[in-house]
Design an enzyme around this catalytic site. Structure first.
Site, PDB file in Angstrom:
ATOM      1  N   CYS A  53     -58.139 -70.265 -60.008  1.00  0.00           N
ATOM      2  CA  CYS A  53     -57.840 -71.516 -60.741  1.00  0.00           C
ATOM      3  C   CYS A  53     -56.497 -71.382 -61.455  1.00  0.00           C
ATOM      4  O   CYS A  53     -56.107 -70.285 -61.843  1.00  0.00           O
ATOM      5  CB  CYS A  53     -58.914 -71.800 -61.784  1.00  0.00           C
ATOM      6  N   GLN A 102     -64.917 -79.776 -45.182  1.00  0.00           N
ATOM      7  CA  GLN A 102     -64.372 -79.898 -46.537  1.00  0.00           C
ATOM      8  C   GLN A 102     -65.300 -79.227 -47.553  1.00  0.00           C
ATOM      9  O   GLN A 102     -66.516 -79.308 -47.439  1.00  0.00           O
ATOM     10  CB  GLN A 102     -64.196 -81.377 -46.899  1.00  0.00           C
ATOM     11  N   CYS A 106     -68.482 -67.420 -60.698  1.00  0.00           N
ATOM     12  CA  CYS A 106     -67.270 -68.246 -60.574  1.00  0.00           C
ATOM     13  C   CYS A 106     -67.667 -69.681 -60.882  1.00  0.00           C
ATOM     14  O   CYS A 106     -68.587 -70.231 -60.273  1.00  0.00           O
ATOM     15  CB  CYS A 106     -66.713 -68.136 -59.156  1.00  0.00           C
ATOM     16  N   TYR A 136     -56.600 -83.675 -34.859  1.00  0.00           N
ATOM     17  CA  TYR A 136     -57.019 -82.547 -35.704  1.00  0.00           C
ATOM     18  C   TYR A 136     -58.436 -82.844 -36.231  1.00  0.00           C
ATOM     19  O   TYR A 136     -58.704 -82.752 -37.426  1.00  0.00           O
ATOM     20  CB  TYR A 136     -56.065 -82.335 -36.887  1.00  0.00           C
ATOM     21  N   CYS A 142     -63.747 -70.073 -68.496  1.00  0.00           N
ATOM     22  CA  CYS A 142     -64.051 -68.937 -67.623  1.00  0.00           C
ATOM     23  C   CYS A 142     -63.468 -67.643 -68.197  1.00  0.00           C
ATOM     24  O   CYS A 142     -62.266 -67.579 -68.488  1.00  0.00           O
ATOM     25  CB  CYS A 142     -63.487 -69.185 -66.229  1.00  0.00           C
ATOM     26  N   CYS A 156     -57.740 -63.989 -62.798  1.00  0.00           N
ATOM     27  CA  CYS A 156     -58.096 -64.428 -61.446  1.00  0.00           C
ATOM     28  C   CYS A 156     -57.146 -65.507 -60.948  1.00  0.00           C
ATOM     29  O   CYS A 156     -56.732 -66.387 -61.710  1.00  0.00           O
ATOM     30  CB  CYS A 156     -59.535 -64.949 -61.466  1.00  0.00           C
ATOM     31  N   ASP A 190     -55.371 -85.448 -39.815  1.00  0.00           N
ATOM     32  CA  ASP A 190     -55.819 -84.571 -40.900  1.00  0.00           C
ATOM     33  C   ASP A 190     -55.446 -83.131 -40.537  1.00  0.00           C
ATOM     34  O   ASP A 190     -56.290 -82.317 -40.186  1.00  0.00           O
ATOM     35  CB  ASP A 190     -57.335 -84.714 -41.098  1.00  0.00           C
ATOM     36  N   GLU A 238     -59.118 -81.691 -30.931  1.00  0.00           N
ATOM     37  CA  GLU A 238     -59.042 -80.531 -31.832  1.00  0.00           C
ATOM     38  C   GLU A 238     -58.809 -79.290 -30.981  1.00  0.00           C
ATOM     39  O   GLU A 238     -59.332 -79.162 -29.876  1.00  0.00           O
ATOM     40  CB  GLU A 238     -60.364 -80.427 -32.606  1.00  0.00           C
ATOM     41  N   CYS A 255     -53.715 -82.156 -47.074  1.00  0.00           N
ATOM     42  CA  CYS A 255     -54.014 -81.218 -48.170  1.00  0.00           C
ATOM     43  C   CYS A 255     -52.717 -80.629 -48.723  1.00  0.00           C
ATOM     44  O   CYS A 255     -52.746 -79.737 -49.568  1.00  0.00           O
ATOM     45  CB  CYS A 255     -54.960 -80.120 -47.699  1.00  0.00           C
TER      46      CYS A 255
END
Length: 453
Positions: free
Chosen positions: A83, A286, A162, A315, A74, A80, A384, A336, A411
């Protein structure tokens, strides 16, 4: 006293990587973190920040290269902040992410006899993001710029493509940049809290190919609305929903709480495995569909469902995990805090002809207790949560409920470790599978199985 001095140049061998992917060099046990350097590399670096317990260096030259080093494809990679790992081969990225989980749970958390599997990699580690949140600003020449933030700043790097988002997003971004310029719509200036257009958010269904565009504005109305709609729809027939989201707050939260549809449907549709979903602008979904399918299949396997279990999905968002588990369970209860997401979850259950689910709005810990008082005893609880992990009151409530199995999708493995430690008096951590949901970045998603002692 620090061993190194600011602005001085040093040479050293990289012995480790941090969870952010920075190389670690030690001089007399004093660590220096150098971005863009890799394990086993001999490098020269300039010290740019000195603290009592560590320093930060800037890479100057790689004298001996790692076998895992690759050329980042990239052109924006060095600037940037999107990443962090394009200079590391994909195989080595997967190994690094597993090592991150091992470091947390075995070394820091002192969990023994826990099976930590290899990271589940992506078939294609590029072009995977189905959602783009693109900040809008002005160049020095006064033209509209769009892109992503520079590392550790809110300075927008103007880009025209991107490599980790769908190509459709690139095309729409380039088109909207010209359109906004031609109608002279004023981009938002964060420092002054002036201007109108803050972000463009684009969502696309992986299977359906339907596209939603959301204009996030610091105001009530998008100027030249009808002309803009006509221009977009004639150029991009897959755009089935255009929305305006109002965010007048002086904050860096991207989306406001109020949206209205200015073209097409309120939602777009997509599917995970055989289950179809409706996704609204404010609901969580997701961003990497092929990897999400692998993640949820692992979660379903960990739940060991026989068709007789009561499952509690906390969640639960728009019901993705709930509805994938429902065909294998007796009944699934989902909870939720976001009302729009629960509306989506109920619609998604109907859309898929799934009748053994119940969804409620509220904080998980409150609704769980109410269900318990109604005599609902879950066999399996799935979790989650957002990056900050679980609320301590939620953990206490979960310990009261005493399900046989807990399947924890995370996550953020460090907050997952904290929560698992709080559960460890009553629950044994059996296994963890890292899943690479975000190739080229340092993020890793994990699924953990806990069984009641």
């Amino acid at each position: 006293m620090a061993i190194v001095e600011k602005n001085q140049i040093y040479e050293g061998k990289v012995i480790d990587l941090t969870h952010e992917g920075h190389g670690v060099i030690k001089i007399d046990r004093y660590p220096i973190f150098v971005p863009m350097s890799l394990i086993d590399e001999l490098i020269t670096f300039k010290v740019i920040k000195v603290k009592k317990n560590f320093a930060i260096g800037k890479l100057i030259e790689v004298k001996v290269k790692s076998d895992s080093r690759v050329e980042a494809p990239c052109p924006y990679y060095s600037k940037c902040g999107g990443c962090q790992l394009q200079h590391l081969s994909y195989e080595a990225q997967l190994a690094m992410k597993r090592e991150q989980v091992v470091n947390l749970f075995e070394r820091k958390g002192q969990f023994e006899n826990v099976k930590i599997h290899d990271t589940v990699g992506a078939l294609d580690p590029w072009r995977y993001r189905n959602k783009s949140q693109i900040p809008v600003g002005l160049t020095k020449e006064g033209q509209v710029k769009m892109g992503f933030y520079r590392q550790r700043s809110h300075d927008i790097i103007d880009i025209d493509h991107c490599m980790i988002q769908y190509e459709t997003q690139d095309e729409i971004m380039q088109f909207l940049k010209r359109l906004i310029d031609s109608y002279q719509i004023k981009p938002y200036q964060e420092v002054k809290h002036k201007g109108l257009l803050r972000h463009i958010v684009i969502r696309k269904g992986y299977y359906s190919q339907e596209v939603m565009i959301i204009f996030v504005i610091n105001g009530n109305q998008l100027p030249h609305q009808n002309d803009i709609i006509e221009a977009i729809v004639s150029q991009f027939p897959n755009v089935t929903s255009i929305k305006v989201n109002q965010n007048k707050e002086k904050s860096n939260v991207i989306m406001g709480k109020t949206s209205h549809t200015i073209y097409g449907k309120d939602v777009i549709t997509d599917q995970l495995n055989d289950t179809h979903f409706e996704i609204s602008d404010l609901s969580f979904y997701q961003i990497n569909v092929p990897q999400t399918q692998k993640l949820y299949n692992i979660a379903k396997d960990y739940a060991h469902l026989t068709g007789e279990e009561i499952v509690l999905d906390t969640y639960c968002g728009i019901g993705t995990i709930s509805l994938m588990m429902a065909p294998y369970a007796k009944h699934v209860y989902g909870v939720e805090v976001v009302e729009a997401a629960i509306d989506n979850a109920k619609q998604n259950a109907q859309k898929n002809y799934i009748t053994n689910t119940t969804f409620e709005v509220g904080a998980s810990e409150d609704v769980m207790i109410r269900w318990k008082n109604q005599g609902i005893q879950p066999d399996v609880v799935t979790i989650d949560p957002p990056r900050k992990g679980c609320d301590p009151v939620f953990i206490e409530t979960l310990l009261e409920l005493e399900p046989k199995r807990i399947v924890y999708v995370s996550c953020n493995p460090s907050t997952q470790l904290r929560d698992v430690q709080m559960l460890s008096d009553k629950y044994q951590l059996i296994e963890i599978t890292p899943v690479d949901m975000f190739p080229q970045t340092t993020h890793v998603e994990t699924v953990a199985l806990l069984v009641k002692k």
